[in-house]
Design an enzyme around this catalytic site. Structure first.
Site, short mmCIF file in Angstrom:
data_model
loop_
_atom_site.label_atom_id
_atom_site.label_comp_id
_atom_site.label_asym_id
_atom_site.label_seq_id
_atom_site.Cartn_x
_atom_site.Cartn_y
_atom_site.Cartn_z
N ASP A 1 31.46 17.74 11.95
CA ASP A 1 30.63 18.70 12.70
C ASP A 1 29.15 18.31 12.61
O ASP A 1 28.42 18.31 13.60
CB ASP A 1 30.86 20.16 12.28
N LYS B 1 36.65 15.12 7.78
CA LYS B 1 36.54 16.56 7.50
C LYS B 1 37.29 16.82 6.18
O LYS B 1 38.09 17.76 6.07
CB LYS B 1 37.14 17.36 8.67
N TYR C 1 47.56 13.36 17.13
CA TYR C 1 48.15 12.80 18.34
C TYR C 1 49.57 12.26 18.14
O TYR C 1 50.16 11.75 19.09
CB TYR C 1 47.28 11.65 18.87
N ASP D 1 38.39 10.98 19.68
CA ASP D 1 38.51 11.36 21.08
C ASP D 1 37.31 12.22 21.49
O ASP D 1 36.64 11.96 22.50
CB ASP D 1 39.82 12.15 21.28
MG MG Z 1 39.52 11.59 25.66
#
Ligand code: MG
Ligand code: NAI
Length: 334
Positions: free
Chosen positions: A206, A173, A124, A230
Site C-alpha cells: 500500500d 504485505k 491467480y 497486476d
Molecule cells: Mg492487468
C-alpha cells in the site's frame, strides 16, 4: 527465418495487431507469422477457448505475440491469459514503465522502472475458487511456494545485472499476509544476499502505491507477487501516459509470450482509435528476447520519434490520428 505465433485476440486486439504487423513488416526482420486463435475468437471459430493447434503452435515456435483476450467478469470461463501462463509455466511477467515524450502523464520525465511480477501463483492460481450453495461465503486458496518465489526474485536480480540496473524493491504485505507474503519476503531476502552488487529494499504494497504516485523516480526494478504486480503495473502505466504505452513479456524456460499490459478495451473496440504502442513495445521486448537488440532499439526510437513529432497520435495521447495512421507514422521513421 524465425517463425512466431500471432494471436490477434479480442476487442481492439485485431486492430492493434494489424498495426503492429504493419510496422514489423516494414522493418523486414525476416519473421514468419503463424496465426493462431485463442479466447472468444477461438470459441466462435472452433468451439473452444484454447485450441490444441494454438498450444502446438506456441510450443513449436517458443515465441508468441499476443493481443488482449477478453475474460468475463465474475462468472463464465476462467482467464485464457492465466491459462496460457500456467500451461507454459511463463513464470516471469516483465513490464517496463518508462516516461515518453508528449503523453498526458503527470510526470513528463523521470520514470524508468521495470515490474517483475510472479505470474503463476498467489491469488491467480485459481485453486479453491468456490461460492457456498447459499451464496453467503466465497473462498479462494492463495498458494505461494519457495520455488516460485525464489525463481522470480532471482529473475529480477539477474535482470538488474544484465541491464545495468542498481536496485530491486521487494513489494509485499507480509505484515498482514504472514504465511504467503511472509514466505515470499523471506525467500527474497535469501536471494538478495546472493547479489551484494545490487541494492535491495523492501516495501509494503500500500505504501508502494503512494510512493509510486509521489516519487516514482526512486524505483528501478520492482519484484512482487501476482496480484500486487497486476495492480501496480496498471498504476505504473498511468504514470507514463496510460495503458496505450505499457508492454509486458511473459517469460518461461521453454516459451515466451509478448503482449500489452492492457485488455481488450471493449469501450473503444471497432473504432480504429486504439493506441498500438503497447503491443509494439511488446514486440520490441520480443526482439530483445530473440537476441536482436539493435532491431528492438530501432523500433523504440521510431516510436519515440513519432511521439516527439506528435505525428498522427491516437486520441488517448491527445492526438487526432487513428491506430493505422499512428502505425504508418512510426513505420516512416524506422
Ligand atoms: Mg492487468
Ligand atoms: P482495458 O485495459 O481493456 O481498458 C482500460 C481502459 O484503458 C479503457 O478505458 C480502454 O479504452 C483504455 N485502453 C486500453 N488499451 C488502450 C489502447 N491501446 N489505446 C487506448 N486506450 C486503451 O481493461 P478492462 O476494460 O478492465 O478489461 C477489458 C477486458 O480485457 C476484460 O475482459 C479483461 O479481462 C481483459 N484483459 C485482458 C488482458 C490480456 O489479455 N492480457 C489484460 C487485462 C485485461
Amino acid at each position: 527465418m524465425t517463425t512466431i505465433t500471432i494471436i490477434r485476440g479480442d476487442g481492439i486486439g485485431p486492430e492493434i495487431m494489424d498495426a503492429t504487423l504493419h510496422v514489423l513488416d516494414a522493418m523486414q526482420l525476416g519473421l514468419a507469422y503463424e496465426f493462431a486463435d485463442a479466447g472468444l475468437a477461438a470459441l466462435e471459430k472452433h468451439g473452444e477457448l484454447l485450441p490444441a493447434a494454438t498450444m502446438d503452435s506456441i510450443r513449436r515456435n517458443s515465441v508468441a505475440l499476443k493481443s488482449p483476450l477478453t475474460t468475463p467478469v465474475g462468472e463464465g470461463f476462467s482467464s485464457i491469459n492465466v491459462e496460457l501462463r500456467k500451461r507454459f509455466d511463463l513464470y516471469a511477467n516483465v513490464r517496463p514503465a518508462k516516461s515518453f515524450p508528449n503523453t498526458k502523464s503527470r510526470f513528463p520525465a523521470g520514470v524508468d522502472l521495470v515490474i517483475v511480477r510472479e505470474n503463476t501463483e498467489g491469488a491467480y492460481s485459481g485453486e479453491g475458487q468456490q461460492v457456498s450453495e447459499d451464496g453467503e461465503t466465497a473462498t479462494l486458496i492463495q498458494k505461494i511456494t519457495h520455488r516460485g518465489s525464489e525463481r522470480i526474485v532471482r529473475y529480477a536480480f539477474e535482470l538488474a545485472r544484465k541491464t545495468g540496473r542498481k536496485k530491486v524493491t521487494v513489494v509485499h504485505k507480509a505484515n498482514i499476509l504472514k504465511s504467503t507474503s511472509g514466505l515470499f519476503l523471506k525467500t527474497a531476502r535469501e536471494v538478495a544476499a546472493l547479489y551484494p552488487d545490487i541494492q535491495c529494499n523492501e516495501m509494503i504494497v500500500d505504501n508502494t502505491c503512494m510512493q509510486l504516485v509521489m516519487r516514482p523516480e526512486q524505483f528501478d526494478i520492482i519484484v512482487t507477487t501476482n496480484l500486487f504486480g497486476d495492480i501496480i503495473s496498471d498504476l505504473c502505466a498511468g504514470l507514463v501516459g496510460g495503458l496505450g504505452l505499457a508492454p509486458g513479456a511473459n517469460i518461461g524456460t521453454d516459451a515466451a509470450i509478448f503482449e500489452a499490459v492492457h485488455g481488450s478495451a471493449p469501450d473503444i473496440a471497432g473504432k480504429g482509435i486504439a493506441n498500438p504502442c503497447a503491443l509494439l513495445l511488446g514486440a520490441a521486448q520480443m526482439l530483445d528476447h530473440l537476441a536482436r537488440p539493435e532491431q528492438a532499439e530501432r523500433l523504440r526510437k521510431a516510436i519515440i520519434g513519432t511521439l516527439e513529432a506528435k505525428d498522427s497520435l491516437t486520441p488517448d495521447l491527445g492526438g487526432e490520428g487513428n491506430t493505422m495512421s499512428f502505425a504508418q507514422a512510426i513505420a516512416s521513421r524506422l
